[in-house]
Design a protein around this motif. Structure first.
Motif, PDB file in Angstrom:
ATOM      1  N   ARG A   4      85.540  -7.830  33.027  1.00 24.14           N
ATOM      2  CA  ARG A   4      84.365  -7.084  33.422  1.00 24.14           C
ATOM      3  C   ARG A   4      84.337  -6.820  34.925  1.00 24.14           C
ATOM      4  O   ARG A   4      83.444  -6.150  35.427  1.00 24.14           O
ATOM      5  CB  ARG A   4      83.100  -7.867  33.040  1.00 24.14           C
ATOM      6  CG  ARG A   4      82.838  -7.882  31.535  1.00 24.14           C
ATOM      7  CD  ARG A   4      81.634  -8.726  31.237  1.00 24.14           C
ATOM      8  NE  ARG A   4      81.276  -8.632  29.837  1.00 24.14           N
ATOM      9  CZ  ARG A   4      80.530  -9.521  29.214  1.00 24.14           C
ATOM     10  NH1 ARG A   4      80.101 -10.575  29.860  1.00 24.14           N
ATOM     11  NH2 ARG A   4      80.222  -9.378  27.950  1.00 24.14           N
ATOM     12  N   ASN A   5      85.281  -7.388  35.654  1.00 24.06           N
ATOM     13  CA  ASN A   5      85.283  -7.245  37.104  1.00 24.06           C
ATOM     14  C   ASN A   5      85.971  -5.950  37.499  1.00 24.06           C
ATOM     15  O   ASN A   5      86.456  -5.192  36.661  1.00 24.06           O
ATOM     16  CB  ASN A   5      86.007  -8.437  37.739  1.00 24.06           C
ATOM     17  CG  ASN A   5      85.590  -8.653  39.180  1.00 24.06           C
ATOM     18  OD1 ASN A   5      84.786  -7.927  39.710  1.00 24.06           O
ATOM     19  ND2 ASN A   5      86.157  -9.658  39.802  1.00 24.06           N
ATOM     20  N   ALA A   6      86.032  -5.709  38.799  1.00 21.86           N
ATOM     21  CA  ALA A   6      86.796  -4.570  39.299  1.00 21.86           C
ATOM     22  C   ALA A   6      88.268  -4.785  38.985  1.00 21.86           C
ATOM     23  O   ALA A   6      88.670  -5.850  38.537  1.00 21.86           O
ATOM     24  CB  ALA A   6      86.586  -4.437  40.800  1.00 21.86           C
ATOM     25  N   HIS A   7      89.066  -3.761  39.253  1.00 20.67           N
ATOM     26  CA  HIS A   7      90.471  -3.794  38.844  1.00 20.67           C
ATOM     27  C   HIS A   7      91.223  -4.998  39.375  1.00 20.67           C
ATOM     28  O   HIS A   7      92.212  -5.415  38.803  1.00 20.67           O
ATOM     29  CB  HIS A   7      91.167  -2.517  39.319  1.00 20.67           C
ATOM     30  CG  HIS A   7      90.655  -1.284  38.643  1.00 20.67           C
ATOM     31  ND1 HIS A   7      90.878  -0.041  39.135  1.00 20.67           N
ATOM     32  CD2 HIS A   7      89.921  -1.111  37.515  1.00 20.67           C
ATOM     33  CE1 HIS A   7      90.311   0.874  38.346  1.00 20.67           C
ATOM     34  NE2 HIS A   7      89.733   0.249  37.363  1.00 20.67           N
ATOM     35  N   ASP A  52      80.964  -2.735  28.952  1.00 17.04           N
ATOM     36  CA  ASP A  52      81.041  -2.820  30.409  1.00 17.04           C
ATOM     37  C   ASP A  52      82.373  -3.377  30.893  1.00 17.04           C
ATOM     38  O   ASP A  52      82.563  -3.600  32.094  1.00 17.04           O
ATOM     39  CB  ASP A  52      79.902  -3.693  30.947  1.00 17.04           C
ATOM     40  CG  ASP A  52      79.888  -5.094  30.337  1.00 17.04           C
ATOM     41  OD1 ASP A  52      80.495  -5.272  29.258  1.00 17.04           O
ATOM     42  OD2 ASP A  52      79.269  -5.994  30.931  1.00 17.04           O
ATOM     43  N   LYS A  54      86.084  -3.598  32.263  1.00 18.13           N
ATOM     44  CA  LYS A  54      86.698  -2.755  33.277  1.00 18.13           C
ATOM     45  C   LYS A  54      88.200  -2.583  33.114  1.00 18.13           C
ATOM     46  O   LYS A  54      88.808  -1.768  33.811  1.00 18.13           O
ATOM     47  CB  LYS A  54      86.411  -3.319  34.671  1.00 18.13           C
ATOM     48  CG  LYS A  54      84.938  -3.426  35.010  1.00 18.13           C
ATOM     49  CD  LYS A  54      84.255  -2.077  34.970  1.00 18.13           C
ATOM     50  CE  LYS A  54      82.787  -2.206  35.352  1.00 18.13           C
ATOM     51  NZ  LYS A  54      82.087  -0.908  35.245  1.00 18.13           N
ATOM     52  N   VAL A  82      89.110   2.885  30.513  1.00 23.78           N
ATOM     53  CA  VAL A  82      89.515   1.677  31.225  1.00 23.78           C
ATOM     54  C   VAL A  82      91.035   1.662  31.303  1.00 23.78           C
ATOM     55  O   VAL A  82      91.719   2.193  30.431  1.00 23.78           O
ATOM     56  CB  VAL A  82      89.001   0.383  30.547  1.00 23.78           C
ATOM     57  CG1 VAL A  82      87.488   0.364  30.493  1.00 23.78           C
ATOM     58  CG2 VAL A  82      89.592   0.203  29.154  1.00 23.78           C
TER      59      VAL A  82
END
Length: 379
Positions: A4-7, A52, A54, A82
């Motif tokens: 769910r975090n940034a890349h 959600d 990512k 994603v």
């Protein structure tokens, strides 16, 4: 695994800043007691449950050669907008011959990370990124690599990588064509030996994997009355042959572009000797292998919070029902059975303790004997 975090957390393959991992469970093979990569439908279901998310991290091929449907998973991920990141540690050779499983870049993955020192010709610690499309920022990727990488890079590593790339570009098809024929001969010869079960593309026909790497020679030795660990030790001591991997069920070897008739002969004769000498190997109490689903532990606390939280060592029998504050990875094969934040079960304790009696090494546990477990302190 979804993130769910940034890349950044997906690229690094770790959980950062307390972000919850969303596990996409593999396809369990109860007969062979192994896990194969998840299918596109498994990924689709998890993405629907967690809109959600990512990014998706997919490990393929496995160390034992079973491969995911990368294009199918990529289509699912891209439909959800994603990126798909593929950990292709065992796939350095895949781009260079059509008789091998799909390469992640050809199958539309966004980022592929390859350990060239495994199935390629580079030295240890030689790994590369392959990047395409715009779902992963090249600037972000470079920043993360700068954060985690060394400022004292080895010229030997770079030279080995470039040498491997050039050799494969110029000669790869021919070298791998020879390796594939060699692996086919070996597999056919081993199929004739009593007590050995050689894994092949039947796992594809059975719907357990999308593809199979034929250069992985995976041999189940349980019908000889021994474990793969015992077989590996016997081969090393009696025949001076080291196999690539072993566990409670099997041994595995890799045929590469650098093998020749002599190494093919040595491996085949060593395994013939193992069959003939198996009765002389002392029988041990079996490892109490759990049902595959028993290895899917409940994630009660985020891994980072559990690892850095207040913890205590408790006797093994008191660890059941407690939350692990450590990673427990029995070698072989070196895959975590327990991760920080997971609830320890009786089946897992029995499995690990029987493995210790049988010869497992657990180097990452606070107590490698597993007489005690590191668990979160109760409030």
């Amino acid at each position: 695994m979804l993130s769910r975090n940034a890349h950044k957390s997906v690229i690094a393959g770790v959980i950062i800043n307390g972000v919850e991992p969303i596990w996409v469970h593999p396809k369990f093979d109860a007969e062979r007691h192994m896990a194969h990569p998840p299918e596109p439908d498994d990924v689709r279901d998890r993405l629907r449950e967690h809109p959600d998310a990512k990014g998706m991290l997919l490990i393929t091929p496995t160390e034992l050669g079973s491969c995911a449907d990368i294009r199918g998973v990529a289509d699912v991920c891209h439909a959800a907008d994603v990126p798909l990141i593929v950990d292709e540690a065992w796939g350095a050779h895949l781009p260079f011959h059509p008789g091998l499983p799909s390469w992640g870049m050809d199958a539309d993955a966004d980022l592929v990370v390859t350990s060239v020192h495994k199935m390629g010709g580079a030295i240890e610690q030689s790994s590369v990124f392959h990047l395409q499309h715009d779902r992963v920022s090249v600037d972000v990727l470079k920043q993360r690599e700068d954060l985690l990488g060394t400022t004292s890079a080895s010229s030997l590593v770079y030279a080995a990588l470039d040498g491997w790339r050039r050799q494969m570009a110029e000669q790869g098809h021919g070298l791998l064509d020879t390796a594939l024929r060699r692996a086919e001969r070996l597999r056919a010869a081993l199929d004739e030996l009593p007590g050995l079960a050689v894994m092949g593309d039947e796992i594809v026909r059975e719907g357990l994997a999308a593809e199979f790497d034929p250069l992985k020679i995976v041999v189940d030795v349980r019908d000889l009355g021994i474990t793969g660990m015992q077989a590996a030790e016997w081969l090393r001591a009696e025949r001076h042959v080291d196999v690539g991997g072993s566990d409670s069920c099997r041994i595995s070897a890799s045929i590469t572009h650098s093998d020749d008739d002599e190494t093919e002969k040595i491996l085949l004769e060593a395994l013939r000797s193992l069959v003939d000498g198996a009765d002389s190997i002392e029988r041990q109490r079996p490892v109490r292998l759990p049902e595959p689903r028993a290895l899917e532990l409940e994630q009660a606390v985020l891994p980072r919070a559990a690892f850095f939280g207040p913890a205590e060592q408790v006797p093994a029998e008191q660890a059941v029902g407690r939350i692990s504050a450590e990673t427990i990875s029995p070698y072989p094969p070196g895959v975590p059975v327990v991760a920080p934040g997971e609830v320890i079960t009786e089946e897992v304790v029995d499995y690990l303790r029987s493995g210790i009696e049988h010869g497992f090494l657990v180097s990452d546990a606070a107590d490698p004997s597993l007489e005690t477990f590191r668990v979160l302190t109760r409030p």
